[in-house]
Scaffold this motif. Structure first.
Motif, mmCIF file in Angstrom:
data_model
loop_
_atom_site.group_PDB
_atom_site.id
_atom_site.type_symbol
_atom_site.label_atom_id
_atom_site.label_comp_id
_atom_site.label_asym_id
_atom_site.label_seq_id
_atom_site.Cartn_x
_atom_site.Cartn_y
_atom_site.Cartn_z
ATOM 1 N N LYS A 168 -3.857 -5.718 -1.302
ATOM 2 C CA LYS A 168 -3.975 -4.274 -1.252
ATOM 3 C C LYS A 168 -3.799 -3.829 0.197
ATOM 4 C CE LYS A 168 -6.842 -0.985 -3.709
ATOM 5 N NZ LYS A 168 -8.121 -0.768 -4.356
ATOM 6 N N GLU B 145 -0.358 -1.994 -3.897
ATOM 7 C CA GLU B 145 -0.630 -3.386 -4.226
ATOM 8 C C GLU B 145 0.691 -4.140 -4.150
ATOM 9 O OE1 GLU B 145 -3.278 -6.388 -5.176
ATOM 10 O OE2 GLU B 145 -3.869 -4.279 -5.183
ATOM 11 N N ASP C 55 1.237 -11.148 -1.872
ATOM 12 C CA ASP C 55 0.614 -11.608 -0.630
ATOM 13 C C ASP C 55 1.625 -11.908 0.472
ATOM 14 O OD1 ASP C 55 -1.828 -11.364 -1.832
ATOM 15 O OD2 ASP C 55 -2.084 -13.516 -2.236
ATOM 16 N N TRP D 204 -6.238 -3.240 3.464
ATOM 17 C CA TRP D 204 -7.170 -2.276 2.915
ATOM 18 C C TRP D 204 -8.586 -2.829 2.975
ATOM 19 C CZ3 TRP D 204 -10.870 -1.821 -0.807
ATOM 20 C CH2 TRP D 204 -11.270 -0.523 -1.120
#
Length: 148
Positions: free
Chosen positions: A2, A20, A23, A39
């Motif tokens: 996020k 979102e 990774d 985030w």
């Protein structure tokens, strides 16, 4: 992963949006280039300040965006720059150069982050440059790069 976007990323979102992403994309591309922040709960204040700054400089309505797009379509923009032999430029034309040329041609003030130069402009001649004025409105500027 996020993330909070700090700059506009095509196909992903605007500054201040919480997105979102996978990774690897976040960790290896967005965060190192300063396009996003990780985030956290405390980062919500950061999101609010980014959105507040964005709303201050954003074109407010669709009508206003269409009006600016009409002005840009009828505008003839000429950018004079230094060139070398064969019509090649010293460096490339930047978004800031284009914004200045539009203003000099009598056009509206634009935000350089809204100008999309897809392929670097490194030669003299006529070029087409896209400008995102609103999520639903974009305009094309006819840019003539000439030797100074």
């Amino acid at each position: 992963m996020k993330l909070i976007l700090t700059q506009q990323v095509s196909g992903l979102g605007e500054p201040g949006d919480v997105v979102e992403v996978k990774d690897g994309y976040g960790r290896n591309y967005l965060v190192p280039r300063g396009l996003a922040l990780r985030w956290t709960r405390g980062a919500q204040r950061e999101v609010d300040s980014i959105k507040k700054a964005r709303s201050a400089r954003e074109i407010a309505t669709l009508e206003q965006a269409n009006e600016i797009a009409d002005r840009l379509r009828g505008l003839k923009v000429t950018l004079r720059t230094r060139t070398g032999s064969g019509g090649r430029l010293f460096g490339a034309v930047t978004a800031a150069d284009i914004v200045d040329a539009v203003k000099d041609a009598g056009g509206p003030d634009l935000d350089k982050r809204r100008v999309e130069v897809r392929n670097p402009i490194k030669t003299v001649g006529d070029h087409q440059v896209a400008v995102r004025l609103h999520p639903e409105v974009s305009a094309t500027i006819k840019l003539n790069v000439a030797a100074a």
